[in-house]
Write an enzyme that holds these catalytic residues in place. Structure first.
Site, PDB file in Angstrom:
ATOM      1  CB  SER A  67      -0.933  -0.074   1.210  1.00 43.65           C
ATOM      2  OG  SER A  67      -1.791   1.004   1.259  1.00 43.65           O
ATOM      3  CG  ASP A 286      -2.928  -0.539  -2.115  1.00 41.90           C
ATOM      4  OD1 ASP A 286      -3.024   0.613  -1.654  1.00 41.90           O
ATOM      5  OD2 ASP A 286      -3.371  -1.547  -1.517  1.00 41.90           O
ATOM      6  CG  ASP A 288      -6.432   0.518  -0.493  1.00 45.41           C
ATOM      7  OD1 ASP A 288      -5.614   1.439  -0.353  1.00 45.41           O
ATOM      8  OD2 ASP A 288      -6.445  -0.501   0.239  1.00 45.41           O
ATOM      9  CD  GLU A 388      -9.879   3.160   7.943  1.00 43.27           C
ATOM     10  OE1 GLU A 388      -9.829   2.537   8.999  1.00 43.27           O
ATOM     11  OE2 GLU A 388      -8.978   3.095   7.081  1.00 43.27           O
ATOM     12  N   PRO A 532      -3.260   1.188  19.768  1.00 42.11           N
ATOM     13  CG  PRO A 532      -3.521  -1.097  20.203  1.00 42.11           C
ATOM     14  CD  PRO A 532      -4.186   0.236  20.406  1.00 42.11           C
TER      15      PRO A 532
HETATM   16  C1  16G Z   1      -4.467  -0.429   7.164  1.00 41.30           C
HETATM   17  C2  16G Z   1      -5.941  -0.462   6.917  1.00 41.30           C
HETATM   18  C3  16G Z   1      -6.534   0.932   6.998  1.00 41.30           C
HETATM   19  C4  16G Z   1      -6.205   1.560   8.328  1.00 41.30           C
HETATM   20  C5  16G Z   1      -4.719   1.510   8.589  1.00 41.30           C
HETATM   21  C6  16G Z   1      -4.432   1.935  10.007  1.00 41.30           C
HETATM   22  C7  16G Z   1      -7.188  -1.926   5.427  1.00 41.30           C
HETATM   23  C8  16G Z   1      -7.359  -2.412   4.029  1.00 41.30           C
HETATM   24  N1  16G Z   1      -6.242  -1.008   5.598  1.00 41.30           N
HETATM   25  O1  16G Z   1      -3.805   0.291   6.170  1.00 41.30           O
HETATM   26  O2  16G Z   1      -7.911   0.816   6.862  1.00 41.30           O
HETATM   27  O3  16G Z   1      -6.638   2.886   8.376  1.00 41.30           O
HETATM   28  O4  16G Z   1      -4.242   0.186   8.432  1.00 41.30           O
HETATM   29  O5  16G Z   1      -3.079   1.809  10.266  1.00 41.30           O
HETATM   30  O6  16G Z   1      -7.853  -2.371   6.345  1.00 41.30           O
HETATM   31  P1  16G Z   1      -2.520   1.836  11.739  1.00 41.30           P
HETATM   32  O7  16G Z   1      -3.229   0.749  12.506  1.00 41.30           O
HETATM   33  O8  16G Z   1      -1.067   1.622  11.599  1.00 41.30           O
HETATM   34  O9  16G Z   1      -2.842   3.189  12.292  1.00 41.30           O
HETATM   35 MG    MG Z   2      -3.680   1.215   0.297  1.00 38.36          MG
END
Ligand code: 16G
Ligand code: MG
Length: 572
Positions: A67, A286, A288, A388, A532
């Site tokens: 990503s 990617d 998304d 989000e 976390p």
């Molecule tokens: C991932 C998640 C995204 C989320 C991010 C949070 C998917 C496809 N992607 O990229 O939705 O906002 O993690 O990252 O679920 P973090 O937990 O490191 O803050």
């Molecule tokens: Mg992505």
């Protein structure tokens, strides 16, 4: 698992020893790490995908991508039969599979899982996996590892779909399993046709403002820009300028892309003075995630039009169409069906967006961070819109609402064809085809934003004024270190933080939530939470307050609390 199958796995796994001393975790959305560590994980996820395909008797997808991470990282995501994320029930198996060291233990682990889940390994007619990857160079050898993993399960086959965006692969998996046309060409056709259909349905009075100026898109030096160039050719007079496609000089996600733009709130590389006042958008690596932005007159900073604003634009439009359809004038008095429209956000949603949506009379709920949670919740509604703040989101339509819309369309096309009511039904049907039903998709999201802006006649400035964001600040422990020049603050164990109520409350370590509450109460419009990360070994802090100064001060004081409570040995 029979002898032949065991030997097959034993033999192929000998080429893929896991890296020593590294523990990989499935995380929020799959495995992600430095690409050099991932060969064995990807091979093993190939095995998992084959088992999942056998068990569900459906096509499964594997997407090799990290990503928005730096180009040297890579990762792997699994698309379930409905095109969504892998069932959470299989995540513990994915974790164990990635980390077991010894090849004999690996065979035992698979064998136990196959027995427990009653997966008919001896009677495999077909197990089919669609493979995709983003533009990372490491994707090539990781793809080979995935192929070998799949081939080590007897009867399992794969189709290499080439370089794709993540949402394209999810879309293809869903389409395949629904018996629909599922090639990349079909994807482009469906999106462009439904976009053109929406543009045709612009109310007559607004057609004059159709010559909207161009949108300039930052493709994060990745796959999204390349695909958008293909799509643009099919979308009629939609004017898109793509910058930072993968064919340029820039490095993937470096100083570009939706994650960078959203977090840093500065212009991405390749954008500058000539873009002041233009409608600009950014994809992530990617594709998304999608955010829009406006370059400020100093040509360095931006006004971010984030996922919350995209959600608000979509919600406003969908509600408007539903209201037209509900209008009593021609309503069958006995139609008891009223589609439930629901909005799903996370705690990161700016408070002003939530207030705006509630003011529209909409049902707004929060879930923890991560698409799998938002998607699941949104699917409980007839029309569920989730986003989000970082720009990942989509609109889900239930089968019930789709058949209701089809019925309304047939009735209205004979009774009052061309009426606003009829058009509202047609618009909602077009949106359901345009917007990716499997997962958030920057390409389809961009087309829908563009179509709605044409409908409303709004400029990006006007759209941005739907509400004014409350000042916000996100910190990780790394940023905390920079802020205070404390030098180094290292997370010992992010799992020490346990949250509840969609990550708005910390239940462990004891006492920290009270301390956060006390700190927050000192600020006007203060709101703050910690969680976390699901993708890195860090704790994240989010704060909002009346001014940016107060927000920063609140975020910093809570970051200090994290340090105190978790004893993250800060060192000079
Ligand atoms: C991932 C998640 C995204 C989320 C991010 C949070 C998917 C496809 N992607 O990229 O939705 O906002 O993690 O990252 O679920 P973090 O937990 O490191 O803050
Ligand atoms: Mg992505």
């Amino acid at each position: 698992m029979n002898q032949e199958q065991s030997s097959l796995v034993l033999q192929s796994s000998s080429n893929f020893s896991p890296p020593e001393g590294v523990k990989l975790s499935y995380g929020t959305a799959g495995f992600r790490a430095d690409a050099t560590l991932l060969k064995s994980t990807v091979y093993r996820v190939g095995i998992l995908a084959a088992l999942r395909s056998i068990q569900t008797k459906s096509v499964i997808g594997l997407m090799i991508t990290a990503s928005h991470n730096q180009v040297s990282d890579n990762g792997i995501k699994i698309a379930d039969p409905n095109g969504g994320m892998l069932s959470q029930l299989w995540e513990p198996f994915a974790d164990s599979l990635a980390n077991v060291a010894d090849p004999f233990e690996l065979v035992q682990l698979i064998s136990d899982f196959v027995s427990k889940e009653i997966i008919p390994l001896d009677n495999v007619r077909s197990a089919e996996i669609l493979l995709g990857r983003d533009t990372r160079p490491s994707g090539e050898y990781l793809l080979e590892a995935a192929k070998q993993g799949i081939s080590s399960i007897k009867g399992a086959i794969y189709h290499d779909m080439g370089i794709l965006t993540t949402p394209q692969l999810h879309w293809m998996v869903r389409a395949r399993n629904m018996g629909m046309n599922s090639t990349e060409h079909d994807y482009f056709q469906q999106l462009s046709q439904s976009y053109r259909c929406l543009v045709e349905l612009i109310p007559d009075g607004k057609k004059a403002s159709k010559s909207n100026d161009k949108v300039v898109v930052d493709g994060a030096n990745g796959v999204g820009g390349d695909k958008l160039e293909v799509l643009r050719e099919l979308c009629g007079d939609l004017s898109i300028e793509v910058r930072n496609s993968s064919k340029g000089e820039g490095v993937l996600n470096k100083g570009v892309g939706a994650d960078f733009v959203q977090k840093e709130k500065v212009v991405p590389s390749g954008f500058g003075p000539i873009d002041v006042g233009l409608r600009c958008a950014s994809f992530d690596g990617d594709a998304d995630r999608l955010v829009y932005f406006l370059v400020q007159p100093d040509s360095k900073l931006i006004d971010l039009v984030d996922g919350d604003k995209i959600l608000s634009l979509f919600a406003h439009f969908i509600k408007e169409q539903l209201d037209v359809l509900k209008d009593n004038e021609l309503e069958k008095p006995c139609d008891p069906y009223h589609p439930r429209l629901g909005i799903v956000q996370t705690a990161y949603a700016n408070g002003a967006s939530t207030a705006y949506l509630k003011n529209l009379g909409l049902d707004v709920v929060l879930t923890p961070t991560g698409v799998k949670y938002l998607h699941e919740k949104a699917s409980e509604y007839d029309i569920g819109i989730y986003f989000e703040a970082n720009g990942h989101g989509t609109i889900l339509f239930s089968d019930t609402v789709l058949s209701w819309l089809e019925d309304r369309n047939s009735e209205l096309s004979s009774a009052c064809t061309g009426s606003e009511k009829h058009k509202a039904a047609l618009r909602l049907l077009a949106v359901s085809k345009l917007i990716n039903q499997a997962v958030g998709d920057a390409l389809s999201g961009l087309l829908l934003v563009e179509a709605i802006l044409l409908h409303t006649g709004w400029s990006i400035q006007k759209w941005n004024e739907l509400y004014k964001d409350l000042p916000s600040r996100q910190l990780t422990v790394w940023q905390f270190a920079l802020f205070f020049i404390v030098i180094k603050v290292k997370v010992v164990d992010r799992t020490a933080v346990v949250t509840a109520k969609a990550e708005t409350v910390v239940v462990q370590p004891a006492g920290i939530q009270e301390a956060i509450d006390t700190a927050t109460a000192k600020y006007r419009h203060g709101r703050c939470f910690i969680r976390p990360s699901g993708t890195e070994d860090v704790i994240r802090v989010y704060a909002e307050a009346a001014t940016q100064e107060e927000t920063d001060s609140l975020a910093n004081s809570v970051a200090k609390l994290v340090d105190q409570f978790l004893g993250f040995g800060s060192s000079q």
